[in-house]
Design a protein around this motif. Structure first.
Motif, PDB file in Angstrom:
ATOM      1  N   GLY A 132       0.887  -1.432   0.251  1.00 62.89           N
ATOM      2  CA  GLY A 132      -0.317  -0.079   0.004  1.00 62.89           C
ATOM      3  C   GLY A 132       0.649   1.793   0.713  1.00 62.89           C
ATOM      4  O   GLY A 132      -0.021   2.407  -0.601  1.00 62.89           O
ATOM      5  N   ALA A 133       2.856   0.807   0.219  1.00 59.42           N
ATOM      6  CA  ALA A 133       3.219   2.319   0.134  1.00 59.42           C
ATOM      7  C   ALA A 133       3.742   2.935  -0.987  1.00 59.42           C
ATOM      8  O   ALA A 133       3.978   1.825  -1.915  1.00 59.42           O
ATOM      9  N   VAL A 134       4.175   3.483  -1.657  1.00 62.50           N
ATOM     10  CA  VAL A 134       4.391   4.330  -2.570  1.00 62.50           C
ATOM     11  C   VAL A 134       6.199   3.432  -2.710  1.00 62.50           C
ATOM     12  O   VAL A 134       6.704   4.090  -1.483  1.00 62.50           O
ATOM     13  N   LEU A 135       6.310   3.396  -3.977  1.00 62.69           N
ATOM     14  CA  LEU A 135       7.631   3.974  -4.022  1.00 62.69           C
ATOM     15  C   LEU A 135       8.353   5.344  -4.717  1.00 62.69           C
ATOM     16  O   LEU A 135       8.387   6.127  -5.667  1.00 62.69           O
ATOM     17  N   ASP A 136       9.278   5.778  -4.334  1.00 57.17           N
ATOM     18  CA  ASP A 136      10.092   7.249  -3.671  1.00 57.17           C
ATOM     19  C   ASP A 136      11.381   6.795  -3.587  1.00 57.17           C
ATOM     20  O   ASP A 136      12.083   6.198  -3.121  1.00 57.17           O
ATOM     21  N   LEU A 137      12.308   8.456  -3.412  1.00 50.39           N
ATOM     22  CA  LEU A 137      13.266   9.122  -3.623  1.00 50.39           C
ATOM     23  C   LEU A 137      13.453   8.460  -2.350  1.00 50.39           C
ATOM     24  O   LEU A 137      14.526   7.756  -1.648  1.00 50.39           O
ATOM     25  N   ASP A 138      12.397   8.686  -1.514  1.00 43.74           N
ATOM     26  CA  ASP A 138      13.422   8.484   0.411  1.00 43.74           C
ATOM     27  C   ASP A 138      13.207   7.076   0.396  1.00 43.74           C
ATOM     28  O   ASP A 138      14.000   6.944   1.287  1.00 43.74           O
ATOM     29  N   VAL A 139      11.876   6.437   0.095  1.00 43.40           N
ATOM     30  CA  VAL A 139      12.525   4.418   0.584  1.00 43.40           C
ATOM     31  C   VAL A 139      13.231   4.512   0.028  1.00 43.40           C
ATOM     32  O   VAL A 139      14.531   4.027   0.396  1.00 43.40           O
ATOM     33  N   LEU A 140      14.224   4.875  -1.091  1.00 43.30           N
ATOM     34  CA  LEU A 140      15.466   4.572  -2.215  1.00 43.30           C
ATOM     35  C   LEU A 140      17.288   5.158  -1.017  1.00 43.30           C
ATOM     36  O   LEU A 140      17.998   4.081  -1.130  1.00 43.30           O
ATOM     37  N   ARG A 141      16.502   6.367  -0.487  1.00 39.35           N
ATOM     38  CA  ARG A 141      17.408   6.973  -0.241  1.00 39.35           C
ATOM     39  C   ARG A 141      17.935   5.901   1.955  1.00 39.35           C
ATOM     40  O   ARG A 141      19.242   5.527   2.380  1.00 39.35           O
ATOM     41  N   ARG A 142      16.768   5.795   2.024  1.00 38.91           N
ATOM     42  CA  ARG A 142      16.227   4.971   2.849  1.00 38.91           C
ATOM     43  C   ARG A 142      17.040   3.720   3.216  1.00 38.91           C
ATOM     44  O   ARG A 142      18.298   3.187   3.789  1.00 38.91           O
ATOM     45  N   HIS A 143      16.596   3.199   1.931  1.00 42.44           N
ATOM     46  CA  HIS A 143      17.428   1.428   1.235  1.00 42.44           C
ATOM     47  C   HIS A 143      18.796   1.486   1.373  1.00 42.44           C
ATOM     48  O   HIS A 143      19.627   1.089   1.819  1.00 42.44           O
ATOM     49  N   ALA A 144      19.230   2.502   0.404  1.00 35.38           N
ATOM     50  CA  ALA A 144      20.679   3.506   0.462  1.00 35.38           C
ATOM     51  C   ALA A 144      21.648   3.331   1.840  1.00 35.38           C
ATOM     52  O   ALA A 144      22.889   2.325   2.148  1.00 35.38           O
ATOM     53  N   ALA A 145      20.373   4.069   3.342  1.00 29.01           N
ATOM     54  CA  ALA A 145      21.594   4.325   4.492  1.00 29.01           C
ATOM     55  C   ALA A 145      21.714   2.818   4.731  1.00 29.01           C
ATOM     56  O   ALA A 145      22.190   2.386   5.753  1.00 29.01           O
ATOM     57  N   ARG A 146      20.726   1.872   4.828  1.00 28.83           N
ATOM     58  CA  ARG A 146      20.639   0.729   5.503  1.00 28.83           C
ATOM     59  C   ARG A 146      21.694   0.049   4.571  1.00 28.83           C
ATOM     60  O   ARG A 146      22.499  -1.102   5.272  1.00 28.83           O
TER      61      ARG A 146
END
Length: 241
Positions: A132-146
């Motif tokens: 139900g959540a969208v994929l966006d730049l913030d999701v990408l950024r958090r995943h990259a930091a992890r």
């Protein structure tokens, strides 16, 4: 969706649209499952976890990039080996981590990973957001930091990562690059060593079995082993070639 050579794109706008998973025939699904089972027998550490997979890509003259993606698992990568199966490629994130002298941190994938011996920046396959959540730049950024923290021990916060170009590798996978703030070389090495030791002590296998700091494309080429297909292109941009 394959490409003869890696590409690097400057993107001014990203748009993501979720699509349904590809429809498979019974034969295609059986062939995929058999290939996955064989891969697991060869490497029992493989995990059929969730991934956000690329199903379509569009670019416009203004630097916009539209990405169509779907929720799959790792086994769907084997569709590319099956004639006439739907085309599915990977989405991934990668972090360019410089030291204080402008060198880049690269790691060698350990034998228990899906790409043993390959040198690449910290990063990994993109996991989908919660249902139900969208994929966006913030999701990408958090995943990259992890991924950066898990693979190198660096605790850079997500909002400190600067979005960069988008790459397409030679197999059609699309990667979103971020640049982390510089850290002293000694700190980078020590943090990696501490993280790898902690994982080993807990019975886990670090994703990187070795890291190096490279300061030029010739240094990158001198590494023993394969190099991610897009990395030399990215290094050329980073080092100003």
């Amino acid at each position: 969706m394959t490409s003869a050579q890696a590409e690097l794109w400057d993107v001014s706008r990203l748009r993501f649209e979720e699509a349904p998973p590809p429809a498979l025939t019974t034969g295609q699904r059986t062939a995929m499952d058999r290939r996955w089972a064989a891969a697991v027998r060869a490497n029992p550490t493989l995990f059929d976890g969730p991934v956000a997979a690329l199903t379509g890509l569009g670019r416009d003259d203004a630097g916009g990039l539209s990405v169509s993606w779907t929720r799959l698992t790792y086994r769907y990568r084997f569709l590319r080996e099956i004639p006439d199966a739907p085309s599915v490629s990977g989405l991934f994130v990668a972090v360019l981590q410089p030291d204080g002298d402008g060198r880049l941190l690269v790691g060698r994938m350990s034998p228990t990973t899906s790409a043993p011996g390959r040198w690449q920046p910290p990063g990994g396959t993109l996991e989908p957001p919660v249902a139900g959540a969208v994929l966006d730049l913030d999701v990408l950024r958090r995943h990259a930091a992890r991924e950066l923290a898990e693979e190198t021990g660096s605790d850079t916060p997500a909002d400190a990562l600067v979005p960069g170009p988008v790459v397409r590798d030679t197999r059609g996978g699309v990667g979103f690059l971020f640049t982390a703030p510089p850290r002293p070389a000694r700190e980078l090495r020590e943090r990696y060593a501490e993280s790898a030791s902690a994982e080993t002590a807990s019975g886990a296998n670090p994703e990187f079995d070795r890291v190096e700091l490279v300061g030029s494309r010739p240094e990158l080429r001198s590494l023993q082993g394969t190099v991610a297909s897009y990395l030399e292109l990215v290094a050329g941009r980073f080092f100003g070639a």
